[in-house]
Design an enzyme around this catalytic site. Sequence first.
Site, PDB file in Angstrom:
ATOM      1  N   GLU A 108       0.784  -1.231   0.000  1.00  0.00           N
ATOM      2  CA  GLU A 108       0.000   0.000   0.000  1.00  0.00           C
ATOM      3  C   GLU A 108       0.821   1.288   0.000  1.00  0.00           C
ATOM      4  O   GLU A 108       0.355   2.307  -0.501  1.00  0.00           O
ATOM      5  CB  GLU A 108      -0.931   0.001   1.217  1.00  0.00           C
ATOM      6  CG  GLU A 108      -1.966  -1.104   1.217  1.00  0.00           C
ATOM      7  CD  GLU A 108      -2.913  -0.998   0.031  1.00  0.00           C
ATOM      8  OE1 GLU A 108      -3.500   0.087  -0.164  1.00  0.00           O
ATOM      9  OE2 GLU A 108      -3.045  -1.993  -0.708  1.00  0.00           O
ATOM     10  N   SER A 375     -47.756 -41.111   2.379  1.00  0.00           N
ATOM     11  CA  SER A 375     -47.966 -42.099   3.444  1.00  0.00           C
ATOM     12  C   SER A 375     -47.184 -41.809   4.708  1.00  0.00           C
ATOM     13  O   SER A 375     -47.414 -42.459   5.728  1.00  0.00           O
ATOM     14  CB  SER A 375     -47.624 -43.495   2.929  1.00  0.00           C
ATOM     15  OG  SER A 375     -48.636 -43.941   2.046  1.00  0.00           O
TER      16      SER A 375
END
Length: 687
Positions: A108, A375
Site C-alpha cells: 500500500e 404415506s
Amino acid sequence: MNAPDSHQPAGPARNKPARRWRRRLALFTLKWGTVAAIWTGFIGLVFVAWCAYDLPDVSKLNEIKRRASVSLMARDGSLIASYGDLYGSAVALRDLPPYLPAAVIATEDRRFYDHFGIDLLGLARAVYVNLREGRLVQGGSGITQQLAKNIFLTPERSLHRKGQEVLLALWLEREFTKDQILELYLNRVYFGAGTYGVDAAARKYFGRPASEVTLFESAMLAGMLKAPSRYNPLNDKELARDRAKLVLRGMVDAELIAPDLAEAAATLTAPSVNPQAHGQIGQFYADWVLDQISSYVGFAEQDLIVETTLNPTRQRLAEQHLTRIIADSGPAQKASQAALVALAPDGAVEAMVGGVSYRQSQFNRATQAQRQPGSAFKAFVFLAAFEAGYGPGSSMVDAPIRIGNWTPGNYNDKYYGAVSLREAFARSLNSVAVQLSERVGRRNVIATAQRLGITSPIGNDASIALGTSEASLLDMTAAYAVFANQGRGVWPYTITRITTRTGEVLYERSGSGPGRVASGTAVNAMLDVMGAAVTNGTGRKAALDRPAYGKTGTTQNFRDAWFVGLTADLVTGVWVGNDNNSAMDAVTGGSLPVAIWHDFMRDALADVPPRDVPRPVGGALATGTTAAPVELGPAVAAPAPSAAPSGIGALLESILGGGTDSATGSGSERGASEPVPMYQHREDKGR
C-alpha cells in the site's frame, strides 16, 4: 591607418537594448509571478477554507459507525456465519508478527516511513501511469490518506473530498507517530466479507487471531486491501492465493523479506488456506436462524453472538450425502431437489439442508416448502387408532373399499386380505389407513397431527389418511421426534443463548416442549409398527447397525418422496422432489430419500454406541399386540370392482360405511360438502 566606422555603435551602446529587454522581462515576470502567486495563494486558501469548513469532528477518532454484527456459532464454538460489520479485537503493532505490517507497507505505501503524510513521488507516478493508460489504474493515496478516508470521510470521489483527505492526513501526521498511524490503519481497514481490522479478518478467514498468522496469510490479508470483495478467499480462494503470491514478490522487491523465504511461503503455505475459505456450511440453516433472532431480543444495536445447536460434523455429512446422491441418481430419475432436517430427540436442530445448492437458490425447502407428505402422514392415523384402543396386532381386511364414489388403491393394485396393523403399516396399505381414519374419525386424526406439531392446514376429507394435506419437512420431522422422546412433544429449536460481545446475556433457553402429547401405550405401538416398516417393509433399505424406526411417503405421479426415521439419538427427515412439482421417474420414499437418510445416519452415528429408543415408563401395549417382527404374507388378487350401489343400498352405505366423519360422495359425482381427493395415492413397495 584607417579611421573607425562612424556607423558602428560602441560596445556598451550595443548592449543597452538587450539589457533593457531583460530588465523588462524580469519586471514582467516578477510582477505577474507575484500576482499569480497571490491569486494562487488566495485560491489555495479559499480551497483550504472550503475543505476545512465542514471537516468531520476529529475528536471522534475512536468512534466506529457501522452496522451491528451478528455472529452465529455452532455448538462446538466454531463460527457458522457472520452478518453486519464485524470488528475484531484492537491489536497493538508490537503484538503482530513483523511480516504482517511489512506486507501491508509493501503493498500500500512503500515510502510510508519517509513522507509527511502525502507521498508526492507516489502521487506523481500514479498521475503518469493513469495518463499513459488513459484510465484510472493506480491510486496515489498512501496509508495515512487511506486512514483519514476510512475513519472520517465517505467513499465519494470529488475534489472537495480529496482536499479534506489531504488536510486530515496532515493532521494525523502531526498528532500521531508513524507506528500509531499504521496501528490505527490495521485495526480499521476493510478486508471483505463484513470484516474490519486484521484481527477480525484473520479469525474470519484463517480461524486464528492476527497475532498468529503465517507469512503467507499475512500476504493474503495485505492482498485483499486492493479489492476486498474480490480477493478474499471466501469469494475465490485461487484468486486470493495468486494475489498473495504477488504481494510476496512485492515484499522481496522492497527488500522486506528474502527471496527464498517468499518462495517457501508460497509453495508450502498456499495449500493450507483455512477450511472456511473452501466453502461455508449451513447456509440455509444460518438464514433460518437469523430470521428468528429479533423475536428473542428485538432489533439490537450492539454486536450479538448467537450460540446454536448446529453440529458442524453432521451438517457437513448431510450436505455431502444429499448433494452426492441427487447428483448421481437425480438426473436419471428426474429428481432435481432434496432437503434434510436432523433433530436431537428433544428438538435441537443439528443439521439442515434446504436444497441441493444454496448459490443457485436460497429457498429453504426444509422450512419454507409445503409439500404433500403422502404415506408419511399415516403415522398420525395409526397413532390416533392406537390412542383409540387398537394395537399393532389388531386385524383388518385389506381389500378395495369405496367412500362415496372414491376408491383408494394400493400400490400396483395388490391387496393382502386379513392383515395386522403392523403389516398394514409396514406395507403402507392405503385401504387399511383409510378405514382406520374413517373409524377413529378424521377430526381425531387431524387433532393428533396438530398435537404432534403439524401447523399447516389439514383438510377434513377422506384422503387425509394418505397425506394429501401439505406440511413442511421441519414440522414432519419434529412430529416424528415425539416417538423418540417418550411421547413428549417437541418444539424444534436452534438458539440456546444470545450475548453481546461484552458478555451480557440477552437470552438463554430454558424449559422444554409442550409436555406429553401421546400416551406411552400408543408410542410403544408406533415404535412397533415403525420398526416393522424398516425391518421388513417399505423402508427396509434404511436399516442400520442399531434399532431404527421410520415411514416412507410417496405422492401421486411420484411428485414427492419422503422418509422420516429415527434412532435413539437422532431423528431425520428427507424429502426429494422438484420445485415445479413435476413428476419424477418412479422415485419412491423407499428409494432416493431412504438412500440419503441411510448414508447420513450411518456416518452421523458412527461414533455413537448403538442403543434402542427408550420406551415410555408404564406404557403397556394394548390387548392383542406383540412386538415380534411380522412376516409379510403374499398378496391376493384384487376383487373385481362392483357397481356403485344405488337407492336404499347407497343410503345404507352412506350411513354405515363412512365412520364418524363419513364422506358423502367422490369423483365426478361428489357432493359439494366433500372436497375432491387430490389424487389416488400410490405408495412404494420398499423400492
